[in-house]
Design an enzyme around this catalytic site. Structure first.
Site, PDB file in Angstrom:
ATOM      1  N   VAL A 204     -42.959  11.451 -45.728  1.00  0.00           N
ATOM      2  CA  VAL A 204     -42.438  12.648 -45.048  1.00  0.00           C
ATOM      3  C   VAL A 204     -42.787  13.864 -45.887  1.00  0.00           C
ATOM      4  O   VAL A 204     -42.634  13.853 -47.107  1.00  0.00           O
ATOM      5  CB  VAL A 204     -40.904  12.562 -44.860  1.00  0.00           C
ATOM      6  CG1 VAL A 204     -40.359  13.896 -44.355  1.00  0.00           C
ATOM      7  CG2 VAL A 204     -40.534  11.446 -43.892  1.00  0.00           C
ATOM      8  N   LYS A 205     -43.281  14.872 -45.200  1.00  0.00           N
ATOM      9  CA  LYS A 205     -43.504  16.149 -45.878  1.00  0.00           C
ATOM     10  C   LYS A 205     -42.425  17.108 -45.397  1.00  0.00           C
ATOM     11  O   LYS A 205     -42.198  17.248 -44.193  1.00  0.00           O
ATOM     12  CB  LYS A 205     -44.890  16.670 -45.525  1.00  0.00           C
ATOM     13  CG  LYS A 205     -45.154  18.054 -46.062  1.00  0.00           C
ATOM     14  CD  LYS A 205     -46.559  18.489 -45.739  1.00  0.00           C
ATOM     15  CE  LYS A 205     -46.693  19.976 -45.913  1.00  0.00           C
ATOM     16  NZ  LYS A 205     -48.031  20.449 -45.623  1.00  0.00           N
TER      17      LYS A 205
END
Ligand code: R5P
Length: 294
Positions: A204-205
């Protein structure tokens, strides 16, 4: 779906307790994945530190030519020796990034927004899995718009890419977008990062926020943090330091590297924070020493 009424607010994150299912692999949440996925994740997260310095220069996909990225062909090759991963569009990769650079590849696969029409929450999957395979992508980045108009279609995009990624063992990176109408609170990031992770992506960014350790604790896959708008170098290094202290698995930094007065030196200083345990002050001193030597 559970009835929203009467749901209790989550509060026991036990942020000080390490993730319980690491096994002997260095990437959070990846213990049970197959060899191909693990190999790609190892091209992103250094097996020695478990962390990554991603250099993001995909801004052109919705901003066109951006300050600092006017000439991708000139700036990108100066930075690839100092970063672990290049995050870019296929157009930028094929035209301006030497294939022999040795970096992992985070390939942006969604598109459809632009600064001109100000509609930044509706995208489509623009790169198919075959092209991601051809480009030897180590992960495919998908923008998600949790809480915005484009939520449903972006979750559809994310699902399509994750499903294709599982078929060919290529990880997906869900990118949490923030917009004018979205709050940048830990409440929002806990919701958005968890939704994206539970959709099945492997990375996840997201963004740094208060109580970041709780956001990290509640997310069962690694979080890499976007740099955001350009800050003075000392503040950008403090941001990177806080992210790592808070449990981020790295940074995905763009403007704070390519818009720096000294991009190459800045990339090296960020690296010191992410991989070598430098404090922000030590890294800024390192940056200044390198920059003044020029
Ligand atoms: C993400 O959606 C953007 O295209 C960039 O990849 C991301 O925002 C990281 O770049 P910056 O550090 O400049 O925010």
């Amino acid at each position: 779906m559970a009835d929203k009424d009467g749901l209790k607010v989550a509060k026991d994150y036990l942020a000080e307790v390490p993730f319980a299912n690491m096994g002997d692999f260095h990437v959070k949440g990846a213990k049970n994945l197959d060899w191909g996925m693990k190999k790609h994740l190892s091209n992103i997260f250094d097996p020695k530190t478990g962390k990554t310095v991603m250099f993001a220069f995909d801004h052109g996909y919705f901003m066109g030519s951006t300050a600092g990225l006017e000439r991708l062909d000139l700036i990108v090759p100066t930075l690839t020796p100092y970063v672990d991963v290049v995050m870019a569009t296929r157009g930028a990769l094929r035209t301006c990034v030497p294939a022999e650079c040795g970096c992992g590849v985070a390939l942006r696969t969604t598109s459809g927004s632009s600064m001109i029409n100000d509609d930044l929450s509706h995208e489509v999957v623009a790169v198919d899995i075959e092209d991601a395979i051809r480009m030897n992508a180590d992960c495919m980045a998908v923008q998600t718009f949790i809480g915005a108009d484009g939520q449903l279609s972006s979750i559809d995009n994310l699902s399509q890419v994750i499903n294709a990624g599982f078929k060919y063992s290529i990880p997906t990176m869900g990118v949490v977008a923030v917009g004018k109408e979205m709050e940048r609170t830990d409440r929002f990031f806990k919701l958005a990062t968890r939704i994206v992770a539970e959709m099945g992506c492997q990375i996840v960014k997201s963004y740094y926020c208060e109580n970041f350790e709780e956001v990290v604790a509640a997310c069962p896959v690694p979080i890499v943090v976007a740099g955001g708008k350009k800050l003075p170098e000392d503040e950008a290094l403090t941001l990177a330091y806080k992210c790592i202290q808070g449990g981020a698995a790295g940074v995905d930094m763009g403007r704070n590297i390519f818009q720096s007065t000294h991009p190459v030196e800045m990339a090296q200083a960020v690296r010191k924070v992410v991989h070598e345990g430098f404090t922000d002050k030590e890294a800024y001193q390192f940056f200044q020493d390198l920059a003044h030597r020029k």
